[in-house]
Enzyme design. Structure first.
Site, PDB file in Angstrom:
ATOM      1  N   TYR A  61       0.856  -1.195   0.000  1.00  0.00           N
ATOM      2  CA  TYR A  61       0.000   0.000   0.000  1.00  0.00           C
ATOM      3  C   TYR A  61       0.886   1.236   0.000  1.00  0.00           C
ATOM      4  CZ  TYR A  61      -3.424   3.456   1.706  1.00  0.00           C
ATOM      5  OH  TYR A  61      -4.234   4.554   1.846  1.00  0.00           O
ATOM      6  N   ASP A  80       9.229   2.723   0.141  1.00  0.00           N
ATOM      7  CA  ASP A  80       8.174   3.331   0.952  1.00  0.00           C
ATOM      8  C   ASP A  80       8.390   2.862   2.383  1.00  0.00           C
ATOM      9  OD1 ASP A  80       5.927   4.099   2.305  1.00  0.00           O
ATOM     10  OD2 ASP A  80       4.526   3.576   0.687  1.00  0.00           O
ATOM     11  N   LYS A 131       4.077   8.698   9.211  1.00  0.00           N
ATOM     12  CA  LYS A 131       3.784   8.091  10.514  1.00  0.00           C
ATOM     13  C   LYS A 131       4.740   8.549  11.629  1.00  0.00           C
ATOM     14  CE  LYS A 131       0.778   4.741   8.558  1.00  0.00           C
ATOM     15  NZ  LYS A 131       0.770   3.927   7.355  1.00  0.00           N
TER      16      LYS A 131
HETATM   17  C1  LIG Z   1       0.210   4.563   5.952  1.00  0.00           C
HETATM   18  C2  LIG Z   1       0.970   4.324   4.716  1.00  0.00           C
HETATM   19  C3  LIG Z   1       0.952   5.218   3.629  1.00  0.00           C
HETATM   20  C4  LIG Z   1       0.015   6.376   3.566  1.00  0.00           C
HETATM   21  O1  LIG Z   1       0.266   7.344   4.520  1.00  0.00           O
HETATM   22  P1  LIG Z   1      -0.925   8.360   4.916  1.00  0.00           P
HETATM   23  O2  LIG Z   1      -0.270   9.306   5.856  1.00  0.00           O
HETATM   24  O3  LIG Z   1      -2.004   7.504   5.528  1.00  0.00           O
HETATM   25  O4  LIG Z   1      -1.373   8.995   3.661  1.00  0.00           O
HETATM   26  C5  LIG Z   1       1.809   4.988   2.575  1.00  0.00           C
HETATM   27  N1  LIG Z   1       2.636   3.933   2.554  1.00  0.00           N
HETATM   28  C6  LIG Z   1       2.665   3.043   3.573  1.00  0.00           C
HETATM   29  C7  LIG Z   1       3.630   1.910   3.503  1.00  0.00           C
HETATM   30  C8  LIG Z   1       1.826   3.190   4.661  1.00  0.00           C
HETATM   31  O5  LIG Z   1       1.826   2.276   5.638  1.00  0.00           O
END
Ligand SMILES: *Cc1c(COP(=O)(O)O)cnc(C)c1O
Length: 427
Positions: A144, A239, A267
């Site tokens: 994701y 990511d 995060k």
């Molecule tokens: C949470 C998450 C996102 C998105 O971040 P948001 O601040 O919710 O937009 C993107 N990549 C990964 C791996 C994530 O866990």
């Protein structure tokens, strides 16, 4: 456990907010029942509106690595509030956070702060496309990367647990440049890159997958990613929105010794306030406006409250013994859960990198989205509700990670394991 007030609020919320929540997984759709409305949180605990407390292993989906409302961060935010909450002009704080990020992840020679992980990914892909003058992107099934249109192909937890195969509202035109491949599969990766090398701007990956449950990368997979992208002039984007400052201060790239071209953070670096960041080599990042032609902007980017919370969180994480403590407590929890499951004869496949933990109700192995989906989500739902009733808050979906914080105590873990022993027996 009394939950009337949460039930009433959920009914009220559904009248005014789609599905009653502002982010889908919060609604408990994949485990059934109704979500608990939270009134406050402190340390390892969440407190709901009915007065129940829970030992929290969701931790706002990862950011609260120090636990909830840690004193140093709370104090710093309070002081920052008094200085005004947004200026739309640069601050010294932004330099400080960017420097802390670069010190931890030296591949991020330049850093741009934004307001969410989604936004950071979108922006990084834009600059990758501009830099390579190519349009194609390759992502992995079950990974994701936020909810932007062209990344909603096979995007793991939130979508799949809701049973949305392809998201309506996303024109086919928008995803036609997105290729998907199974995680941990070097052969398919090689084939796809060979076939599409001239079209691919970047390969984006969660170096430790955390959005299809936790799935660890095979060493060959990460090495092949770096080798193949290098060989074909394709940018490699890690990511690390979850893994950054989570599995180690320097993230998964430091842990595995693989250097990506661009990195996405979010995060933890916002300490529980809205934040995202992307960064990489200077010759790529200098293409971003105003130093270059690739436009990207944000009214609240580098917001002083979020940046303050991020700085204070990273300061704590830089302290001695922090990651050793997270490792010890996570190992104790994971080992205890494994033992309890075996004793009860429940097939459980566990995955873990530091304080990023997964457990699938299957005999396994779980190496990609296809194998993750074979796990017994009904068993997970039953386990989840028994734990919730015992005051233990795991993610309301099989396909999300569990996290440990610095505020979790050995007693918290003992209580969790006692509840789990009972829950596994009842399955
Ligand atoms: C949470 C998450 C996102 C998105 O971040 P948001 O601040 O919710 O937009 C993107 N990549 C990964 C791996 C994530 O866990």
């Amino acid at each position: 456990m009394k939950t009337q007030r949460s039930e009433q609020l959920f009914a009220d919320a559904q009248q005014i907010i789609p599905g009653g929540v502002n982010s889908p997984v919060r609604a408990f759709r994949s485990v059934g029942g109704h979500p608990r409305f939270i009134a406050r949180a402190k340390g390892s605990r969440l407190y709901d509106v009915d007065g129940n407390s829970y030992i929290d292993y969701v931790l706002s989906w990862g950011p609260m690595i120090l636990g909830h409302a840690p004193a140093s961060v709370t104090k710093a935010i309070q002081q920052a509030v008094a200085n005004g909450t947004s200026y739309g002009a640069p601050t010294e704080l932004e330099i400080q956070l960017a420097l802390m990020i670069r010190e931890a992840l030296p591949s991020m020679e330049q850093v741009r702060l934004v307001s969410s992980g989604t936004e950071a990914v979108m922006s990084a892909i834009r600059v990758a496309r501009a830099y390579t003058k190519r349009d194609g992107i390759l992502k992995f099934e079950g990974c994701y990367h936020g909810h932007s249109d062209y990344l909603l192909a096979k995007a793991g937890s939130g979508l799949t647990t809701l049973g949305i195969p392809d998201c309506p509202g996303v024109p086919e035109d928008f995803t036609k440049h997105t290729l998907t491949a199974p995680y941990n599969n070097v052969q398919v990766l090689e084939q796809l890159i060979r076939r599409h090398d001239r079209q691919l701007a970047c390969v984006i990956v969660e170096p430790i997958a955390g959005n299809m449950g936790v799935i660890t990368p095979s060493p060959e997979f990460l090495q092949a990613l770096r080798k193949l992208t290098d060989a074909h002039g394709i940018l490699l984007i890690f990511d690390e929105v979850i893994s950054g400052f989570r599995v180690q201060y320097g993230g998964a790239q430091t842990l595995y010794g693989i250097t990506p071209d661009l990195t996405i953070l979010g995060k933890i670096i916002g300490g529980g306030l809205p934040v995202g960041a992307y960064g990489g080599a200077k010759d790529i990042m200098k293409m971003i406006a105003p130093s270059g032609p690739v436009y990207q902007a944000g009214t609240l980017s580098g917001n002083p409250l979020a940046v303050t919370a991020g700085i204070e969180t990273l300061k704590r994480l830089k302290g001695k013994g922090v990651y050793a403590q997270l490792e010890d407590r996570s190992a104790a929890l994971a080992d205890g859960l494994g033992k309890a499951a075996r004793k009860a004869g429940v097939p459980l496949t566990q995955t873990r990198v530091g304080s990023m933990m997964g457990a699938f109700f299957t005999a396994g192995p779980v190496v990609d989205w296809g194998s993750a989906k074979k796990s017994d989500t009904k068993a997970y739902a039953k386990f989840f509700h028994q734990m919730l009733d015992a005051g233990i808050y795991f993610a309301p979906s099989q396909f999300e990670a569990a996290f440990m914080s610095l505020a979790h105590t050995p007693r918290d873990i003992d209580r969790t394991l006692k509840a789990a022993q009972a829950a596994f027996k009842n399955l």
